[in-house]
Structures are given as structure tokens and as C-alpha cells.
Design an enzyme around this catalytic site. Sequence first.
Site, PDB file in Angstrom:
ATOM      1  N   TYR A 119      12.551  72.054  49.034  1.00 58.83           N
ATOM      2  CA  TYR A 119      13.764  71.805  49.809  1.00 58.83           C
ATOM      3  C   TYR A 119      13.923  70.390  50.326  1.00 58.83           C
ATOM      4  CZ  TYR A 119      14.551  76.736  49.298  1.00 58.83           C
ATOM      5  OH  TYR A 119      14.778  77.962  48.751  1.00 58.83           O
ATOM      6  N   PHE A 148      14.157  84.785  59.312  1.00 63.01           N
ATOM      7  CA  PHE A 148      15.421  84.994  58.606  1.00 63.01           C
ATOM      8  C   PHE A 148      15.289  84.482  57.185  1.00 63.01           C
ATOM      9  CE2 PHE A 148      15.824  80.800  60.570  1.00 63.01           C
ATOM     10  CZ  PHE A 148      16.382  80.026  59.565  1.00 63.01           C
TER      11      PHE A 148
END
Length: 405
Positions: free
Chosen positions: A124, A405
Site C-alpha cells: 500500500y 475493519f
Amino acid sequence: MTDFDVRPVAEDERRATFDLLGRSLHTNRVSDENWSRYGESWPAAHKFGAFDGATPIGIASSYDTEIAVPGGGVLALGAVDGVGVRADRTRRGVLTAMMAAQLEDFAARGIPLAALHASEPTIYGRFGYGSATLGKTVWLPRPAARLHDRVPVSGDVRLLTPEEAVREIPVLYRRIGLHRAGMIGRPAGWWPIAHDRLVGPHGSHVVAVHSGPDGDDGYVVYDTVDRRTLDSPDEGAVLKVRELNAVDPAAHAALWRFLLSVDLVSGIRGRYRPVDEPLAPMLADHRHARTADVEDDLWLRPVDVAAALAARTYRAADPVVLAVRDRMLPANTGHYEVGPDGARRTDAAADLALDVDTLGMLYLGQWTATALAHAGRVEVVRPGAAARADELFTTIAAPWCGTYF
């Protein structure tokens, strides 16, 4: 190869894209029963899929929430909660195309920050995300570990029924509030899949709540794993803390005292705890609080650099000018003056130069500019600027997310 299209996910494509995400993460397809319970936590909104015709081959999902930033303010956040590419279509530009579409959507909607938990840390950074918070794994052996007598503990701890845990913890989380930089809000759609399925009637986790003079003010969610074998029948279970949140030190300490009182366990393991959580000094023997690991936790991506820098506060030091480079969102590329009075875009010469993923690492205060310069991530244009940036960006309490999450 470009034999795919990236577009928003339609309502009737929700389950197919959820299954695709599960398969890319090596989990089983969702059953009809579980989809009926938790499918509403996977809405079509804010999802971008890569499609070969009508067949999904990739998914990049997010939901809108908010994040606490240094100084006590909150800022709108795009929480990236699911990214995956079908195994036979990886390394063909699918992920890059989806992440670009998602970032452009965040920018168009005025979302200044994006965040995720990285399944693979090497992925990322090239999309502008930087490791912004760390979490430690702690191990407390039982029965050796115990709180010392001067730890402030008051109130009572009670266990909730599964129905109470589903109903009461969302209210209590809001009451506790986003009291550390990096903590995020939990919208209604987060709770069924991330909380209710674990603590509800079909889950295995236990919830205990602390009540003080002003009512409920802290809670812990935990599970146990049996370690007993025929060769070591006295090994006992391991109590695994999934989350522990509290309003104040007294409630925090009381919850840990409760965990240390649970019988028939050989130890307590808590993952992704704040790196500065003071467990060692709370114990009669501080060596019984062992840090087993320290891992990257929340990854942060400034989407609107000017808005993000202006939203947080800074400590007292002479201003520094940051030259920020952003390949995927070139509108962010430019110079920004940061000082005790705030941040603004400027034409002044740069003191430090960095890519936007490194700004994500610096933003919440987990890393210092000096450390990032030593690591080759910050270029020091003017001597002494890194030390000034250290003082400006550093926070007293370590940032921490605390939400899966």
C-alpha cells in the site's frame, strides 16, 4: 492487460463481490444463513469493482466515518475495509486501477484522509498509505501477574448476555469517545459484522462492562482458547483480549484486574494494544507484562494534504516547510508550511521533502521526522528542520486505532 473495467458495484453484485473478497483472503464463501444476518454490513455504496464483462475479478471497498487527529479534533475518513483481486488476475493492473478509482472518489467527495489495515505491508505504500500507528501484543502469565495495591481501581464489573452485548456496547463506545489520535468512529453498518457476530447469540466472545460512579464507563471483549493437552493437563486456557476501552485510568485498571481474576487460564494475550499502555507499572512485578510483538496497525493516506495538515494541532517550535510529492493525486504535490499556528500551502522554499505515504507516517505522531530521515524516507533540505518537525508533530500519547475493519 486491460481486459477489465473498473466501476461502482451495483446492489445485486454485493454478495458476489463479498465472496470474491473472501476467496482472495482465503476464507470460505459466506453461507446463506450468515449472509442473511450480516449482508447489510456490505452495502454497495463506496465500493469499486473490477469486472471482466459481468464477472467481478477485483474489489476495493470502503465506508465513511471519522478519525481523531492530534489536538482532539475529528476529520472525515474513508475506511478501506476490503481489497482483493481474484488469484488468476493478479499483477495485471487490476489493483492499481481500483485503488486509483477509490482515491479519486475520496477526493471528489471531499474526504481528506483514508485509512486501512494492510494484509501485506509492501502493497500500500505505492498508493500513498503509510504506517501511522503501531500496536503491541502483550502477554500476562497467570496466576503470577497481578496489579499492585496502589493501582486506582473502583466500581464493579459485570458480564453481559449476548443480547445485552449487541445492544449496549455501541452506546458505550460512543460515550468513551475517540480519546486518542487514530481512533475511528464506528458507523451502524460496522457493528453487525465486526461485533455482533462475535458477541451475539451465535458468537464465542464474552463481554464484560465496568460501572463507576457515573454509570458504565469501560468494557472488554475477549475469547478463550484451550491449550490443555494430554501431555500438559494443567496448561489451562489462554484468554485473548480482542478490545478493551475505558473512559479513565480507574475503569481501565478495573477491567485488567477482572481479567487477571478469571480462573482456569494460563495467561492473557492482548494484540494491537497501545504501545504506551502502562501495564508493566500497574503490576506488582513489572516483568510479568511481556511485550511479545510490535506490529504496524493503522495505515493512513492523506487525500487532501492541505485540509489534513490544517485539521490537527502542533506543538511549539519554529515552522517548517514540507515539500510533499503525490504521484496518484498530483494536486497535493506542493509546499506546506507547518507551525504552532497551523498549516497552509506556501511558495516558500522547502526545509524537508517527503512522499505522501511518509506524510501519512508522520501525521499522527507515531514516527518522528528524524527517524524517518534516518530511514531514508525524509530528505532534510535545511539542517535542523527535522528536529523542529519532531517537536511540531510529536504527541504525548501514542496514536492508536483500536478498531478492526
